[in-house]
Design an enzyme around this catalytic site. Sequence first.
Site, mmCIF file in Angstrom:
data_model
loop_
_atom_site.group_PDB
_atom_site.id
_atom_site.type_symbol
_atom_site.label_atom_id
_atom_site.label_comp_id
_atom_site.label_asym_id
_atom_site.label_seq_id
_atom_site.Cartn_x
_atom_site.Cartn_y
_atom_site.Cartn_z
ATOM 1 N N LYS A 74 0.848 -1.193 0.000
ATOM 2 C CA LYS A 74 0.000 0.000 0.000
ATOM 3 C C LYS A 74 0.884 1.244 0.000
ATOM 4 O O LYS A 74 1.897 1.299 0.718
ATOM 5 C CB LYS A 74 -0.903 -0.017 1.236
ATOM 6 N N SER A 149 -9.374 1.903 3.068
ATOM 7 C CA SER A 149 -8.538 2.633 2.135
ATOM 8 C C SER A 149 -7.535 1.760 1.381
ATOM 9 O O SER A 149 -6.884 2.220 0.447
ATOM 10 C CB SER A 149 -7.777 3.726 2.887
ATOM 11 N N SER A 173 -9.656 -0.518 7.228
ATOM 12 C CA SER A 173 -9.121 -0.294 5.881
ATOM 13 C C SER A 173 -8.443 -1.485 5.241
ATOM 14 O O SER A 173 -8.088 -1.439 4.074
ATOM 15 C CB SER A 173 -8.142 0.888 5.898
#
Length: 466
Positions: A74, A149, A173
């Site tokens: 990420k 996210s 997330s």
Amino acid sequence: MDSQIRKIHQQLMDKEISCTQLVQEKLEALKQNTHNTVNALLDTMALDLAAKVDAKIANGESIGLLEGIPFGIKDVYMVQGTYTTASSDLLKNYKSAYTATAIQKLLDAGAIPLVKENCDSFGHGSSSENTIFGAVKNAINPELVGGGSSGGSAVNVAKGYTVFSIGGDTGGSIRQPAGYNGVYGLKPTYGRISRFGLMAYASSTDCVGPIATSIEDIRIVLNAMSGQDIKDQTSYASESISEERLSYSEDIKTVGYFKNFVESEAIDAEIKADFLSAIGTIKAKGIKVKALDFFESNTLVSTYYTLAMAETASNLSRLDGTNYGNRIEADDLKETYAVTRSENFSAETKRRIVGGNQVLSQGFADEIYLKGLNLRDQIMANFEEDFNEVDIIISPVTPSTPPKIGESLKDPLAMYLSDAYTVGFSLGELPTLTIPQGTATGLQITAAKNNDELVLKFANFLKDTI
């Protein structure tokens, strides 16, 4: 699905495939993908590392289980010499000066990073639409959001572009996008994995965690990243979780669920029906099931966002273009700060900074922020009582299925409420795993603090049960 890590490890050892060939195939798939999951490819680094693995195998040397396994990161983790943008305009040209501890541990184990993955800017979002790289598209239906996210990370795993990915979970997330895309996603106990090198959103709930297609791969990666780190004082030493222990689930006698989650008007009828069916299946296996009382969803969401916004306002105050970031010059220094932050932060990030500064300001801090801290204490105490009565808590991951791309941006409140079933476990610092079973967006398995092994055990039990 069986362990991809073990399968690829054996293929490499048997010389059925070269590491270079494997990495090239994954990089090519990432280049061609149309789901907007890629912020930057780490192709030069990946191919260099792959060549070293191939050389070891050619020399007859043994390799570790993670050695040569391609993974994604990420784009909120520092990896020295790579762009770390947080999917934001402010940091779009920022290169990391060091590597996050969790990522370094994977590199030390020989895993090969392929890609920095698209996500909501600074982790601010539940759909991975709040990004300068374009909305992440769901792996199952590209008209829907990928979740957030860590949307890019979940979609890459679901599509097979990476063997596993490292997401970040503050209020759901990792777990929510894992549920949206039909893969496993773990938020470990807070502090089990060092947060050093992870861009801070809300420091008191930020967690590093893996996304993968099997429980075994989650276990392998969790073990590799876990451990105390002198650079993160919230981290602690933990025992490795053995593969053999996961098949022993006899110590799970009682499972609880929050009745107000399934009685809520917000939950989709199909998700409710499927969840209750899963509860019935568990009960039929001879496990006692107990309905528990808990805080209302609105209270959980309000408490979480009050604290998270306060912390993000503090954490992002350092980003003004002075030391790093995309600086925009104006007539004077004060105006330069204002313009730099105004032009480079997204609408959602600015909304959270403004909200955080308000709840911390004089006249509001006592009434809102301190009340939020008090509620958090009550939530944690509630969990302690619950785990005196049950071994595991099971819940839906989300109250509804993924929305279409564009819908969340029109209604921020609806986006916040999509976290209703995940944020409570973040506030409680509890280990929680999304499994791709039970409902359209999966099930969430939670155990008491530091009992990550029990979560994986029950997931292994459910794998062949539901």
